[in-house]
Design a protein around this motif. Structure first.
Motif, mmCIF file in Angstrom:
data_model
loop_
_atom_site.group_PDB
_atom_site.id
_atom_site.type_symbol
_atom_site.label_atom_id
_atom_site.label_comp_id
_atom_site.label_asym_id
_atom_site.label_seq_id
_atom_site.Cartn_x
_atom_site.Cartn_y
_atom_site.Cartn_z
ATOM 1 N N GLU A 40 26.598 -110.648 -11.891
ATOM 2 C CA GLU A 40 25.700 -110.676 -13.041
ATOM 3 C C GLU A 40 25.432 -112.136 -13.389
ATOM 4 O O GLU A 40 26.290 -112.991 -13.201
ATOM 5 C CB GLU A 40 26.310 -109.961 -14.241
ATOM 6 N N ARG A 49 23.563 -102.030 -14.254
ATOM 7 C CA ARG A 49 24.976 -101.995 -13.863
ATOM 8 C C ARG A 49 25.364 -100.656 -13.241
ATOM 9 O O ARG A 49 26.015 -100.624 -12.181
ATOM 10 C CB ARG A 49 25.873 -102.282 -15.058
ATOM 11 N N ARG A 93 23.318 -106.574 -16.161
ATOM 12 C CA ARG A 93 22.231 -106.753 -15.194
ATOM 13 C C ARG A 93 22.844 -106.983 -13.807
ATOM 14 O O ARG A 93 22.958 -108.091 -13.314
ATOM 15 C CB ARG A 93 21.333 -107.919 -15.587
ATOM 16 N N GLY A 94 23.276 -105.895 -13.168
ATOM 17 C CA GLY A 94 24.082 -105.987 -11.965
ATOM 18 C C GLY A 94 23.295 -106.166 -10.677
ATOM 19 O O GLY A 94 22.212 -105.597 -10.496
#
Length: 450
Positions: free
Chosen positions: A69, A48, A76-77
């Motif tokens: 995400e 992120r 978890r970008g």
């Protein structure tokens, strides 16, 4: 458009100089953002912060960005941005890279792996090679295009992705399955592990463009037997069964299979150097490639390397189950043959289950490849380009499912004595500062002509 394109020797314009000047800082700042991917949701750092950094740098010059995400694991970008091109009828080009990096032990390094240090003409840190160097080059060029009002020939989609180091389940795979509209119209893609130079005898320099990569199969083997006391006689022992199967597989040599990409690579090296690659001693001949032989040698055949063993919970208890992890890499077109060979080797008593991603291959030809060659030649008149197959895997596996022809093209001109292949996931990972600046110039020209 052509009047804007000048080689390094002819004097780059101010916008390009600015992109060159900022690429090292961008890469260093990206390295200092911890995006370590252990593969375990409980211990990974997450992407992120890296994704937000990229989104901010793109928005700063006027891009509209999409932050995504998967929802399975917060943090978890992924960031995607599109730059419209002059010809909306042409297929778009995807420029993608992953934000995550593999773990690094600071006690093994000369500098801290998250320092992003610049010293001795190199940028140091985890991700300097894999692949925050390419992220920074892409970001620098994307910012330059927007600042200077440059319209590329066709749409360019820039994607900065999560989770590649663990298969892309929270990144490219998820986006291909759930957000394919972000890549609408893209017919070709470029990313990592290609476009870098290797130097052969007599100073002959070639740039390797990745046109293929082996399939991945993370295999779990499991043996079951009767549990019991370690002091007693046990002919039926799961640990023994598994150990025998793992040893057999680890020693097995899969047959030599020359894929088109490998044939073209070897033929190209022969033409440049005069070296022979005889079929009856191909492994020995490939060893002449030095550090590059690690990759090329692994593309001559399928591989299955045991990596982990798990069994038992107490010294004097024979367990009922024993498991092993095996990292399998499979050549294009060899999936069914590999399965048959594996079944013959292991027999019916050892269970097998896996997750996997398919091989990827495209041709080393066409307008995009011509533009790669021309862009390299403009900065390095001695440049030769060769196709090659990568022994590992990338997010190209996911994007090829969307109908894209995928290439590895992250251009770097490297010193002849640098063992570049050893730096991937290695200790003291680093990239020459001059190579980053070179890469920006090549990528800038390529994206304005591709």
């Amino acid at each position: 458009m052509s009047e804007q394109i000048e080689s390094a020797s002819g004097g780059a314009d101010a916008g390009l100089r600015l992109a060159e000047d900022e690429v090292v800082g961008l890469a260093s700042e990206l390295i200092r953002i911890d995006t370590t991917n252990t593969g375990d949701p409980a211990t990974l750092a997450g992407e992120r912060a890296g994704a937000e950094y990229v989104a901010e740098k793109l928005a700063e010059v006027g891009y509209e960005t999409t932050y995504v995400e998967s929802g399975d694991h917060p943090g978890r970008g992924n960031v995607v941005a599109r730059l419209p091109g002059a010809d909306s009828q042409r297929g778009g080009l995807l420029v993608h890279g992953h934000l995550d990096v593999v773990p690094a032990d600071p006690t093994e390094w000369s500098v801290h792996p998250l320092s992003g240090a610049v010293q001795d003409g190199y940028l140091w840190g985890r991700g300097a090679v894999d692949m925050k160097d390419m992220l920074a080059m892409s970001l620098a060029v994307a910012r330059r295009f927007k600042r200077d009002g440059i319209t590329p020939p066709r749409d360019i989609v820039f994607a900065f992705l999560a989770d590649e180091e663990a298969g892309g389940l929270q990144g490219a795979q998820w986006l291909a399955d759930h957000r394919p509209e972000l890549f609408e119209g893209c017919t070709e893609a470029i990313s990592e592990v290609g476009g870098y130079s290797v130097t052969f005898d007599d100073g002959v320099r070639a740039y390797l463009v990745q046109t293929a990569e082996k399939g991945i199969r993370w295999l779990k083997l499991r043996a079951r037997a009767r549990a019991g006391h370690g002091s007693m006689v046990h002919d039926d022992n799961a640990v023994t069964q598994l150990a025998e199967a793992v040893a057999k597989l680890g020693r097995h040599r899969f047959p030599l299979v020359l894929n088109d990409s490998v044939r073209e690579f070897l033929a190209g090296v022969s033409e440049l150097t005069g070296w022979d690659f005889p079929a009856d001693d191909l492994d020995g001949a490939v060893a002449k490639l030095g550090g590059l032989s690690r990759i090329v040698g692994a593309t001559l055949r399928d591989t299955a390397n045991p990596t982990m063993l798990t069994a038992g919970y107490k010294h004097n208890v024979i367990p009922s189950v024993a498991e092993a992890a095996v990292d399998c890499r499979i050549l294009p077109g060899r999936e069914e043959a590999f399965d048959r060979e594996l079944a013959d080797l292991l027999g019916p008593d050892v269970e097998r289950e896996w997750v996997g991603l398919p091989p990827v291959e495209t041709r080393f030809e066409g307008r995009l490849v011509d533009n790669m060659q021309a862009s390299l030649l403009a900065e390095d008149p001695a440049a030769k380009t060769l196709p090659y197959m990568m022994s590992g895997g990338t997010d190209a596996k996911s994007f090829s499912r969307l109908g894209m022809n995928c290439y590895g093209f992250a251009p770097l001109r490297l010193p002849a004595d640098l063992d570049f292949s050893a730096l991937f996931h290695g200790v003291d990972e680093r990239v020459p500062v001059d190579a980053l600046r070179f890469g920006v110039r090549v990528l800038d020209r390529f994206l304005r002509t591709a």
